[in-house]
Enzyme design. Sequence first.
Site, PDB file in Angstrom:
ATOM      1  CD  GLU A   1      -4.852   5.397   4.068  1.00  0.00           C
ATOM      2  OE1 GLU A   1      -4.378   4.444   3.456  1.00  0.00           O
ATOM      3  OE2 GLU A   1      -6.065   5.708   4.025  1.00  0.00           O
TER       4      GLU A   1
ATOM      5  NE  ARG B   1      -9.064  -9.187  -5.691  1.00  0.00           N
ATOM      6  CZ  ARG B   1     -10.132  -8.558  -5.264  1.00  0.00           C
ATOM      7  NH1 ARG B   1     -11.241  -8.589  -5.977  1.00  0.00           N
ATOM      8  NH2 ARG B   1     -10.126  -7.862  -4.136  1.00  0.00           N
TER       9      ARG B   1
ATOM     10  CG  HIS C   1     -13.497  -2.598   7.023  1.00  0.00           C
ATOM     11  ND1 HIS C   1     -13.948  -1.307   6.910  1.00  0.00           N
ATOM     12  CD2 HIS C   1     -12.823  -2.651   8.187  1.00  0.00           C
ATOM     13  CE1 HIS C   1     -13.565  -0.611   7.950  1.00  0.00           C
ATOM     14  NE2 HIS C   1     -12.888  -1.405   8.756  1.00  0.00           N
TER      15      HIS C   1
ATOM     16  CE  LYS D   1      -3.916  -2.061   2.432  1.00  0.00           C
ATOM     17  NZ  LYS D   1      -4.984  -2.075   1.434  1.00  0.00           N
TER      18      LYS D   1
END
Length: 529
Positions: A202, A293, A237, A119
Amino acid sequence: MYSRIKKLLIANRGEIARRIIRACESLGIETVLVASDPDQKSLAAQEAGGVVALAGSTARETYLNKEAIIAAARSTGCDAIHPGYGFLSEDGDFAQAVIDAGLIFVGPSPQSIRALGVKTTARETVTRAGVPVTPGSFSAGSDEDLERAAHGIGLPVIIKAAAGGGGRGMRIVRAIEEMRESLAQARSEALKNFGSPDVFIEKYIEEPRHVEVQIFGDTHGKVIHFGTRDCSSQRRHQKLLEEAPAPFLDPDIREKIHHAAVAAAKSVGYYNAGTAEFLVKGRDFYFLEINTRIQVEHPITEAITGIDLVALQIKVAMGEPLPCEQSEVRFQGHAIELRINAEDSMEGFRPATGTIASWTRASIVGIREDSGYQEGDTIPPFYDSLLSKVIVRGETRAHALSEAFQFLRGYAIEGVPTTIPFHAWILSNPQFQENGIDIGYVERTFTAEGAREALALLARDPAHREPGPDGSPYQEIVTGSALPAGAVSLTVVHEQGGTFLAVPVDAHGQTLPKEHWRRALTRAALVGS
Ligand code: ADP
């Protein structure tokens, strides 16, 4: 450089394996499926051209067993491997091993997968391409570094594993005193799940929407997009219902998000199918990641574009150029997907196993259903809980929601608890119908009691009409705050099939033009009460 695929090995199971078989059939490609012990008699195994047994039941023994899968492809004369989603689909080393074995990997290059799999690196790369990311750190740092960064960004922040995925191992920090302990927990979870203790932080965005863009590149340097999807309906999530295009987005913001997605893909020389995910809050949007994907929810994009994305994956893997320019991609109508999971939505969405005693559908006209199972099948406990995907397209969003609700009227699965009660609830939820929801809405507001009420609504006679005061079909005049601009009253009509229609009338008694009419599944959704 064109290399024809004659026989393709599917390194997956369930509905996506069947979906790949269908795409191969349309292209005249033979298929071989690898199947674990519990999957030997699955629908996919019955439909594939050939089956190679992978001994064992767990994912690690079977669908994650790289050597066994590549050996299966070679021994059956396959020239390509399609990984589907999950399992090995985002493993750069696997993609490389497939290529090293002289086979075609149906997906992006190993380099792209690796560049986007971490990430922190992905954030840095796309930022250089001008794509907005959440404020935060670009590299995994020490506890001191991250604490300092948190002071700079301002709380709340979210700690994420640099190598993370699947919504796991994230921690929200709302007070600086919690930072050290949360970092320690996040690091140990990251190490356990992803083999590295590297974490970064973040800015935590409060109540955003999840908007993603289907991107597609070919091996000749072209990248285009096939529009947005909204996947804000989540628990833990993980997505439960998706729709395309993403609703309630200003046209200029939508265009900017499309543009950012394509720029992010181009920044790593991306080809094949991918999904750029963003968080959207008001007019701000932030890049989260690119999933390298095909995505579970790809059928809703197919429904509004008419493109077979899985067939296109295979064509692009053979070296074919994309079949169209960006300007030729047409979007028609609105589509939603209901994920029918073997989960007890009335008991905190607890994953369930069991045998499907019966599976009935009253209506299938115009509905696409992609399932991995059928009546009589036993759901193994080793893999994900997805049973089936119901895909509904309508001319408008309200039409699609209404069609989906009507479909659920005659849809029942016995023997295993499913997410059907959840879908009845969300489809009849006024907030969802009228304004859409943020990613935390389901967890904040869904209750078993609410779902029971929705099921009762579902059970009502669809042809039922409540008579109006004068004996005519149900009519009700509403005034007050829920009115569209320019209207002084609303006439709410109870239409056939349980869908309400509200017709606004202006001060001169004139009916407002059709685009101001509103349609919803519940009266409450129309009048805001
Ligand atoms: P993963 O790769 O594990 O799926 P993501 O970075 O894609 O992780 O995030 C998964 C989900 O976590 C998002 O869809 C969103 O619900 C939530 N999330 C991630 N980052 C943030 C953030 N900065 N602020 C608020 N929510 C976030």
